[in-house]
Design a protein around this motif. Structure first.
Motif, PDB file in Angstrom:
ATOM      1  N   UNK A 190       0.844  -1.192   0.000  1.00 20.15           N
ATOM      2  CA  UNK A 190       0.000   0.000   0.000  1.00 20.15           C
ATOM      3  C   UNK A 190       0.885   1.249   0.000  1.00 20.15           C
ATOM      4  N   UNK A 191       0.438   2.280  -0.699  1.00 25.69           N
ATOM      5  CA  UNK A 191       1.267   3.464  -0.876  1.00 25.69           C
ATOM      6  C   UNK A 191       0.508   4.750  -0.566  1.00 25.69           C
ATOM      7  N   UNK A 192       1.278   5.820  -0.398  1.00 21.64           N
ATOM      8  CA  UNK A 192       0.704   7.150  -0.211  1.00 21.64           C
ATOM      9  C   UNK A 192      -0.025   7.603  -1.470  1.00 21.64           C
ATOM     10  N   UNK A 193       0.604   7.406  -2.605  1.00 24.81           N
ATOM     11  CA  UNK A 193       0.043   7.848  -3.874  1.00 24.81           C
ATOM     12  C   UNK A 193       0.148   6.752  -4.928  1.00 24.81           C
ATOM     13  N   UNK A 194      -0.022   7.155  -6.200  1.00 22.18           N
ATOM     14  CA  UNK A 194       0.010   6.201  -7.314  1.00 22.18           C
ATOM     15  C   UNK A 194      -0.919   5.024  -7.006  1.00 22.18           C
ATOM     16  N   UNK A 195      -2.121   5.318  -6.504  1.00 21.44           N
ATOM     17  CA  UNK A 195      -3.031   4.260  -6.092  1.00 21.44           C
ATOM     18  C   UNK A 195      -3.488   3.372  -7.234  1.00 21.44           C
ATOM     19  N   UNK A 196      -3.495   3.877  -8.453  1.00 20.17           N
ATOM     20  CA  UNK A 196      -3.940   3.055  -9.580  1.00 20.17           C
ATOM     21  C   UNK A 196      -2.807   2.210 -10.147  1.00 20.17           C
ATOM     22  N   UNK A 197      -1.616   2.357  -9.593  1.00 19.08           N
ATOM     23  CA  UNK A 197      -0.459   1.590 -10.039  1.00 19.08           C
ATOM     24  C   UNK A 197      -0.093   0.575  -8.958  1.00 19.08           C
ATOM     25  N   UNK A 198      -0.253  -0.706  -9.270  1.00 18.91           N
ATOM     26  CA  UNK A 198       0.034  -1.728  -8.259  1.00 18.91           C
ATOM     27  C   UNK A 198       1.543  -1.839  -8.013  1.00 18.91           C
ATOM     28  N   UNK A 199       1.899  -2.066  -6.760  1.00 20.15           N
ATOM     29  CA  UNK A 199       3.295  -2.179  -6.348  1.00 20.15           C
ATOM     30  C   UNK A 199       3.445  -3.410  -5.469  1.00 20.15           C
ATOM     31  N   UNK A 200       4.549  -4.137  -5.647  1.00 21.39           N
ATOM     32  CA  UNK A 200       4.673  -5.418  -4.943  1.00 21.39           C
ATOM     33  C   UNK A 200       6.068  -5.650  -4.388  1.00 21.39           C
ATOM     34  N   UNK A 201       6.101  -6.548  -3.424  1.00 27.86           N
ATOM     35  CA  UNK A 201       7.356  -7.122  -2.952  1.00 27.86           C
ATOM     36  C   UNK A 201       7.407  -8.537  -3.508  1.00 27.86           C
ATOM     37  N   UNK A 202       8.536  -8.923  -4.088  1.00 22.85           N
ATOM     38  CA  UNK A 202       8.684 -10.220  -4.730  1.00 22.85           C
ATOM     39  C   UNK A 202       9.693 -11.076  -3.960  1.00 22.85           C
ATOM     40  N   UNK A 203       9.326 -12.330  -3.734  1.00 25.19           N
ATOM     41  CA  UNK A 203      10.207 -13.244  -3.006  1.00 25.19           C
ATOM     42  C   UNK A 203      10.597 -14.413  -3.925  1.00 25.19           C
ATOM     43  N   UNK A 204      11.902 -14.631  -4.059  1.00 23.64           N
ATOM     44  CA  UNK A 204      12.419 -15.709  -4.889  1.00 23.64           C
ATOM     45  C   UNK A 204      13.067 -16.760  -3.985  1.00 23.64           C
ATOM     46  N   UNK A 205      12.511 -17.958  -3.993  1.00 21.29           N
ATOM     47  CA  UNK A 205      13.000 -19.040  -3.155  1.00 21.29           C
ATOM     48  C   UNK A 205      13.291 -20.249  -4.041  1.00 21.29           C
ATOM     49  N   UNK A 206      14.570 -20.405  -4.417  1.00 23.63           N
ATOM     50  CA  UNK A 206      14.991 -21.478  -5.326  1.00 23.63           C
ATOM     51  C   UNK A 206      14.154 -21.485  -6.608  1.00 23.63           C
ATOM     52  N   UNK A 207      14.007 -20.316  -7.191  1.00 21.04           N
ATOM     53  CA  UNK A 207      13.240 -20.189  -8.437  1.00 21.04           C
ATOM     54  C   UNK A 207      14.124 -20.583  -9.619  1.00 21.04           C
ATOM     55  N   UNK A 208      13.650 -21.508 -10.429  1.00 16.39           N
ATOM     56  CA  UNK A 208      14.390 -21.973 -11.589  1.00 16.39           C
ATOM     57  C   UNK A 208      14.044 -21.100 -12.799  1.00 16.39           C
ATOM     58  N   UNK A 209      15.070 -20.510 -13.379  1.00 13.32           N
ATOM     59  CA  UNK A 209      14.893 -19.626 -14.534  1.00 13.32           C
ATOM     60  C   UNK A 209      15.754 -20.142 -15.686  1.00 13.32           C
ATOM     61  N   UNK A 210      15.161 -20.362 -16.849  1.00 11.04           N
ATOM     62  CA  UNK A 210      15.948 -20.848 -17.990  1.00 11.04           C
ATOM     63  C   UNK A 210      17.116 -19.917 -18.295  1.00 11.04           C
ATOM     64  N   UNK A 211      18.286 -20.483 -18.573  1.00  9.86           N
ATOM     65  CA  UNK A 211      19.463 -19.681 -18.887  1.00  9.86           C
ATOM     66  C   UNK A 211      19.248 -18.836 -20.140  1.00  9.86           C
ATOM     67  N   UNK A 212      18.344 -19.277 -21.013  1.00  3.21           N
ATOM     68  CA  UNK A 212      18.066 -18.511 -22.229  1.00  3.21           C
ATOM     69  C   UNK A 212      17.350 -17.194 -21.929  1.00  3.21           C
ATOM     70  N   UNK A 213      16.915 -16.997 -20.673  1.00  3.43           N
ATOM     71  CA  UNK A 213      16.263 -15.749 -20.279  1.00  3.43           C
ATOM     72  C   UNK A 213      17.264 -14.699 -19.800  1.00  3.43           C
ATOM     73  N   UNK A 214      18.562 -14.985 -19.938  1.00  3.88           N
ATOM     74  CA  UNK A 214      19.590 -14.008 -19.600  1.00  3.88           C
ATOM     75  C   UNK A 214      19.582 -12.887 -20.632  1.00  3.88           C
TER      76      UNK A 214
END
Length: 370
Positions: A190-214
């Motif tokens: 939740x924020x003071x402003x920019x209420x129509x723009x969603x904002x998030x905290x992201x948690x990465x726990x052993x997330x597998x990402x293809x090397x081709x996405x580099x």
């Protein structure tokens, strides 16, 4: 020297003005309450080729016109953040020339089919990009990612996140960019402003990402991030002076129509002089920022000037929106007043894209003062 015609792209301005008044203004209050803009808005913008400006067609100066007109026609910097997050999510992909990544992520974002976001900031590393700790370890044809990102614009809705990760040694030499699609958790902030723009905290726990996405070369992500910061900071400077201009326009209309002690509010010298001071601050910020934008568009070295432009525009905006609320009186404090939204939204502009203090420090270093 910038000619007047450069910023009088009349067809583009009219197109953006009509789009804003028809597709944004009637729904903005509702989106503010919902905390996000609908995906359908991305598709409507794409149908008018607005999402492709700066990528498939047009340049930074066209983006300046687009930003000015959306805000000055009744939109907001919050709308800009939500609808044009691709402006910070895909430039690194586009510049890399990797056709696979471009086809899978950049072009769908330009068509309004996918929403992208950029994840750099961490709980312990904001403007200090070289200090990020989110780690990506290569194992075969995948990277294993662990860490946390915060204050991520469009992080709740994003279909992919261009993420800064540490793949090498400490400092700026060990940073890479990975496009991450899934496998992580999101927490809405939740924020003071920019209420129509969603904002998030992201948690990465052993997330597998293809090397081709580099994106680009491994351990070369810092340079890609820094290059894009120039455009992001200019864009935020434009959002700042455009917001100030909209607040001034609303305030002039209010003071002309509002009567106190038997005469329009604007007839009081203290009010008319304040309006003139507001106009002066805006014009100076706009003129300088436009000139610096033209230099960035020509790929000139102007890091110091970008810092100056952002800080000057943010300061002008802060002072103008404050004065706008004051001159609106009690109505300026009400949620039904548009200037109240701009007052709240303006506060992030001196923080996002590099805090004002960081801009000053960077300029001081480049000038040899620190």
């Amino acid at each position: 020297m910038i000619t007047k015609d450069l910023y009088e792209r009349k067809e583009l301005r009219q197109l953006v003005k009509d789009f804003t008044r028809n597709e944004i203004v009637p729904h903005l209050d509702e989106w503010e309450r919902q905390g996000e803009v609908p995906r359908e808005l991305h598709k409507k913008a794409a149908e008018l080729d607005l999402l492709g400006i700066g990528f498939e067609h047009g340049d930074l100066l066209d983006s300046v016109v687009l930003t000015e007109e959306i805000i000055q026609s009744g939109g907001s910097s919050g709308v800009m953040a939500a609808l044009f997050t691709l402006g910070i999510a895909i430039p690194h992909i586009w510049q890399s020339g990797n056709q696979d990544l471009i086809e899978r992520f950049a072009k769908p974002a330009i068509r309004g089919e996918k929403i992208g976001s950029l994840a750099v900031t961490e709980p312990g590393a904001g403007s200090d990009v070289a200090g990020i700790r989110t780690k990506a370890v290569r194992e075969g044809d995948h990277y294993i990612v662990n860490g946390t990102k915060t204050f991520i614009t469009s992080g709740c809705r994003a279909d992919f996140v261009t993420t800064a990760v540490r793949t090498g040694e400490k400092g700026y030499k060990g940073i890479s960019l990975l496009v991450i699609e899934d496998g992580f958790t999101r927490r809405k902030l939740d924020k003071m402003g920019w209420h129509c723009s969603d904002t998030a905290e992201l948690h990465f726990d052993d997330v597998h990402v293809p090397a081709k996405n580099l994106v680009g070369e491994e351990n070369q992500g810092f340079a890609l991030i820094m290059q894009q910061f120039q455009v992001e900071r200019i864009t935020m400077a434009v959002e700042a002076y455009a917001t100030a201009q909209r607040a001034l326009d609303l305030t002039v209309e209010w003071t002309r129509n509002r009567e106190t002690f038997g005469k329009p509010l604007i007839k009081n010298q203290v009010v008319s002089h304040k309006l003139a001071e507001m106009a002066q601050k805006i014009d100076l910020a706009r003129t300088y920022t436009r000139e610096v934008a033209a230099r960035v568009n020509r790929n000139e070295e102007c890091v110091t000037e970008v810092c100056f432009a952002k800080n000057a525009a943010v300061q002008a905006c802060s002072e103008v929106v404050d004065a706008a609320v004051q001159l609106h009186g009690g109505m300026g404090y009400m949620r039904e007043s548009e200037v109240e939204r701009h007052y709240r939204d303006a506060r992030i502009l001196g923080i996002g894209g590099g805090a004002s203090e960081v801009m000053t420090e960077l300029a001081a270093r480049r000038l040899g003062f620190a």
